[in-house]
Structure formats: structure tokens, C-alpha cells
Write a protein that holds these residues in place. Structure first.
Motif, short mmCIF file in Angstrom:
data_model
loop_
_atom_site.label_atom_id
_atom_site.label_comp_id
_atom_site.label_asym_id
_atom_site.label_seq_id
_atom_site.Cartn_x
_atom_site.Cartn_y
_atom_site.Cartn_z
N ALA A 1 0.83 -1.20 0.00
CA ALA A 1 0.00 0.00 0.00
C ALA A 1 0.86 1.26 0.00
O ALA A 1 0.46 2.30 -0.50
N ASN A 2 2.07 1.15 0.56
CA ASN A 2 2.93 2.31 0.70
C ASN A 2 4.34 1.97 0.22
O ASN A 2 5.02 1.14 0.82
N LEU A 3 4.77 2.58 -0.87
CA LEU A 3 6.09 2.29 -1.44
C LEU A 3 7.21 2.77 -0.54
O LEU A 3 8.18 2.05 -0.30
N GLU A 4 7.09 3.98 -0.04
CA GLU A 4 8.22 4.62 0.65
C GLU A 4 8.71 3.80 1.84
O GLU A 4 9.92 3.63 2.03
N SER A 5 7.80 3.29 2.64
CA SER A 5 8.21 2.58 3.85
C SER A 5 8.94 1.28 3.54
O SER A 5 9.95 0.96 4.16
N THR A 6 8.44 0.53 2.55
CA THR A 6 9.12 -0.71 2.15
C THR A 6 10.44 -0.40 1.47
O THR A 6 11.45 -1.06 1.71
N ALA A 7 10.45 0.63 0.61
CA ALA A 7 11.67 1.01 -0.09
C ALA A 7 12.77 1.42 0.88
O ALA A 7 13.95 1.10 0.67
N LYS A 8 12.41 2.08 1.96
CA LYS A 8 13.42 2.49 2.96
C LYS A 8 14.07 1.29 3.62
O LYS A 8 15.28 1.27 3.84
N ILE A 9 13.26 0.27 3.93
CA ILE A 9 13.83 -0.94 4.53
C ILE A 9 14.77 -1.62 3.53
O ILE A 9 15.88 -2.04 3.87
N LEU A 10 14.33 -1.73 2.28
CA LEU A 10 15.16 -2.40 1.27
C LEU A 10 16.48 -1.66 1.05
O LEU A 10 17.54 -2.29 0.94
N THR A 11 16.43 -0.34 0.98
CA THR A 11 17.62 0.43 0.62
C THR A 11 18.47 0.81 1.83
O THR A 11 19.64 0.44 1.92
N PHE A 12 17.89 1.53 2.79
CA PHE A 12 18.67 2.05 3.92
C PHE A 12 19.07 0.96 4.91
O PHE A 12 20.10 1.09 5.58
N VAL A 13 18.27 -0.10 5.02
CA VAL A 13 18.58 -1.16 5.98
C VAL A 13 19.24 -2.35 5.29
O VAL A 13 20.32 -2.80 5.69
N LEU A 14 18.61 -2.89 4.25
CA LEU A 14 19.10 -4.12 3.63
C LEU A 14 20.11 -3.89 2.51
O LEU A 14 20.72 -4.85 2.02
N ASN B 1 4.98 -2.60 5.89
CA ASN B 1 3.69 -3.01 5.33
C ASN B 1 3.27 -4.40 5.80
O ASN B 1 2.25 -4.93 5.35
N GLY B 2 4.06 -4.99 6.70
CA GLY B 2 3.67 -6.25 7.32
C GLY B 2 4.19 -7.50 6.65
O GLY B 2 3.86 -8.62 7.07
N ILE B 3 4.99 -7.39 5.59
CA ILE B 3 5.52 -8.56 4.89
C ILE B 3 6.70 -9.13 5.66
O ILE B 3 7.57 -8.39 6.11
N LEU B 4 6.70 -10.45 5.81
CA LEU B 4 7.74 -11.11 6.60
C LEU B 4 8.99 -11.35 5.75
O LEU B 4 8.92 -12.01 4.71
N PHE B 5 10.11 -10.80 6.21
CA PHE B 5 11.41 -11.01 5.58
C PHE B 5 12.24 -11.93 6.47
O PHE B 5 12.14 -11.90 7.70
N GLU B 6 13.09 -12.72 5.84
CA GLU B 6 14.05 -13.56 6.54
C GLU B 6 15.42 -13.33 5.91
O GLU B 6 15.53 -13.15 4.70
N LEU B 7 16.44 -13.33 6.72
CA LEU B 7 17.82 -13.40 6.24
C LEU B 7 18.33 -14.78 6.63
O LEU B 7 18.20 -15.19 7.79
N ALA B 8 18.88 -15.51 5.66
CA ALA B 8 19.27 -16.91 5.90
C ALA B 8 20.65 -17.19 5.33
O ALA B 8 21.01 -16.69 4.27
N THR B 9 21.41 -18.00 6.04
CA THR B 9 22.78 -18.33 5.62
C THR B 9 22.77 -19.32 4.45
O THR B 9 21.86 -20.14 4.32
N ASP B 10 23.82 -19.26 3.64
CA ASP B 10 23.95 -20.19 2.50
C ASP B 10 24.11 -21.63 2.94
O ASP B 10 23.77 -22.55 2.20
N GLY B 11 24.63 -21.88 4.10
CA GLY B 11 24.84 -23.25 4.56
C GLY B 11 24.28 -23.43 5.96
O GLY B 11 23.69 -22.51 6.52
N PRO B 12 24.44 -24.64 6.50
CA PRO B 12 25.21 -25.79 6.02
C PRO B 12 24.63 -26.52 4.81
O PRO B 12 25.34 -27.22 4.11
N GLY B 13 23.32 -26.45 4.56
CA GLY B 13 22.73 -27.18 3.44
C GLY B 13 21.96 -28.39 3.89
O GLY B 13 21.75 -28.63 5.09
#
Length: 324
Positions: free
Chosen positions: A168-181, A274-286
Motif C-alpha cells: 500500500a505504501n512504497l516509501e516505507s518498504t523502499a526504505k527498509i530495502l535500501t537504507f537497511v538491507l 507493510n507487514g511482509i515477513l522477511f528472513e535473512l538466511a545463511t547459505d549453509g550448512p545445506g
């Protein structure tokens, strides 16, 4: 704090109400390999199925939680609205269109989206999917299809492509993607409805490292059930780097799960504005720590910290035969 750029998509996790039909569709129709049959570690009474390339390389995993009583999703905004899957070349889409017709898969026509050939389709529960050609891709490399796949290997799916968020709101999601991630805005384009889509990328970029954002304040908020996406995960190189991300998110005062042990990888979870769940996950162990490459996905795999509950866990699960 100096952090390495995220490397692109790690996995996408969605919801199904029928593990058996889900297994048949994603392995026998889409030709993905089931690399792990396990349980949702937050609710061990339900399956968690991982489909991927030959060994579940990061960036190739599409996973499903089975929630047997899940209703039909009411699609809307503040959601992960399309998951795309990479195929090697433009001609692959002709192969897939014919295959979808042979298997009765609901699909659209082949079209061009931001300079790439694509083919949108839905699974049996309405999961919104798109094949995207890698013919002109420059960026994160794809995976390696399983040689026992029923799909012709020259046209087989090689990993996750761009993930589309509808917000619903571009700016708030864009800030997380750019300034944080650390994503960067790459370009903008119009979809078939002439709505503007904003593209962000990270790392090496390309189809395996893009997030596309569609802004739709006119839509109701999505009510997720079967046929919806639960979360998207982005790639972090290793556990040491992930722990740096834990501290980094703390600096931003972003509520998050903290470090989470998933055995096959390590994770952090948080929701963007906007309430979308993000995860950061390691490449391994697999996925080969508890099963050999040759037998991935054939039996119910449980992380060591659940092994003492195996009998209790298996008693709650409906048998799912995945050994061919």
C-alpha cells in the motif's frame, strides 16, 4: 557497521493445504527435486517441504508449509504477490506452455516483462507463479537441475527469479530495502495494467537478486491461506555475517526474531512496515547433513534437536510417500 551485500533470494516459503498434491505438482509437473521432507520447526504437527535444484543450492528453494484446514486466500495488498522461477532461455517458455497445456495447468500467454520473456501460471491452489527467461540475464548464477527430473534438462527450472511485493505504501518498504538491507533501486516499468513497478536489486543483481514492488493502496489487505506466500528469505554468506546482521537490526531498533537455528541454515526474521515477513538466511550448512545426496527428500528428516520427539511427531503427520 560494515556488512556484505545480501546475495539475492535464498528461498520463498508458501502455504499449501494438501502436501500430497503439492508434491505431485512441484516434482512431477514442474520437475523440481524434493530435497527435504521435514516439519515446520515452529509447529511440528505440519510438514515443511523444500523443492529446489539437484541439492537445494541457496537461491533455488521454493518451500511449503502444509496447513490442511487452510481456506482460500483473499488476494490483496501487503503481500508477496508473485514468485518467479528461472528457466534457461526464451525458447524454454514454449516448452513450458505446451507442458502446462498437457497437464491442465492454468496459465497466461508468453509476454515480455521489463525486457525478459515470461510465462505466468497458477498451481492447483491458485499460487501465483511466473517463469522468467535467463537468456539475457547478467547477475547471480542459477542452480543445477536434477538429472532425474521428468522435465527436459535444457528447459528445467534453475532457481528463484524476482519476487514481487504488492504494498500500500512504497516509501516505507523502499526504505527498509535500501537504507537497511542495502538494495538499490535499479529501474521502473509498467505492467500490463499500466501500473508502475519499481525494481530493487542487491549483490550481483540479475533475476536471482531482484525485488519488484507494485503499489496498490486501492486493494484490501491480503488474507493469506492456501495459495499464498508466507515469507521471502534473502541470502547471507555465513553464520558470522548473520550475527552481524542481528546486531545491525538492533541498531535500527527493528523488532526481529534474533538468531534462529534452523539446522539446514541459520536465520533472522522481521516484518517490514507493510507487514511482509522477511528472513535473512545463511547459505549453509545445506541439506546433506542428515541425508546423502542420492536420497534427499525420501524420508522424514528431523533436526537433531527434534529426534527425541520423532515418534510423537510422526504420529501427527499423514504419511507422505516421496520415495520413488
Amino acid at each position: 557497521m560494515q556488512l556484505k551485500p545480501l546475495k539475492g533470494q535464498h528461498h520463498v516459503s508458501a502455504i499449501t493445504a494438501d502436501a500430497k498434491r503439492n508434491y505431485e505438482f512441484y516434482t512431477k509437473v514442474l520437475g523440481l527435486r524434493l530435497v527435504k521432507k521435514t516439519v515446520n520447526q515452529d509447529d511440528t504437527s505440519v510438514y515443511h517441504l523444500f523443492y529446489a535444484d539437484e541439492r537445494g543450492n541457496p537461491g533455488t528453494d521454493l518451500t511449503f508449509f502444509e496447513i490442511p484446514r487452510a481456506g482460500q486466500t483473499r488476494y490483496g495488498t501487503n503481500s508477496i504477490s508473485t514468485t518467479s522461477l528461472r528457466v534457461p532461455k526464451d525458447a524454454s517458455l514454449l516448452y513450458w506452455k505446451q507442458r502446462f497445456e498437457e497437464h491442465g495447468v492454468e496459465h497466461d500467454e508468453i509476454s515480455q516483462v521489463t525486457g525478459r520473456a515470461t510465462l505466468s501460471f497458477r498451481d492447483f491452489e491458485g499460487q501465483r507463479l511466473m517463469l522468467v527467461s535467463d537468456e539475457h540475464n547478467v547477475g547471480v548464477a542459477g542452480g543445477q537441475p536434477w538429472e532425474k527430473s521428468p522435465v527436459e534438462l535444457e528447459h528445467a527450472i534453475v532457481g528463484l527469479g524476482p519476487v514481487t511485493l504488492t504494498v500500500a505504501n512504497l516509501e516505507s518498504t523502499a526504505k527498509i530495502l535500501t537504507f537497511v538491507l542495502g538494495f538499490k533501486e535499479n529501474r521502473r516499468y509498467k505492467n500490463e495494467e499500466q501500473e508502475e513497478i519499481v525494481v530493487f536489486d542487491t549483490g550481483e543483481g540479475g533475476t536471482g537478486a531482484e525485488v519488484h514492488i507494485e503499489v496498490r493502496p486501492d486493494l484490501p489487505v491480503e488474507r493469506p491461506d492456501r495459495g499464498s506466500v508466507h515469507h521471502v528469505a534473502f541470502r547471507v554468506e555465513n553464520e558470522e555475517e548473520l550475527k552481524r546482521w542481528v546486531e545491525y537490526l538492533k541498531e535500527f531498533r527493528i523488532p526481529n526474531s534474533g538468531f534462529v537455528e534452523r539446522y539446514y541454515f541459520r536465520s533472522i526474521y522481521f516484518r517490514e512496515p507493510n507487514g511482509i515477513l522477511f528472513e535473512l538466511a545463511t547459505d549453509g550448512p545445506g541439506f546433506e547433513g542428515d541425508e546423502s545426496f542420492e536420497h534427499l527428500g525420501e524420508n522424514l528428516a528431523l533436526p537433531p534437536y527434534f529426534e527425541n520427539q520423532r515418534a510423537e511427531i510422526e504420529a501427527k503427520l499423514k504419511p507422505l510417500h516421496t520415495k520413488e
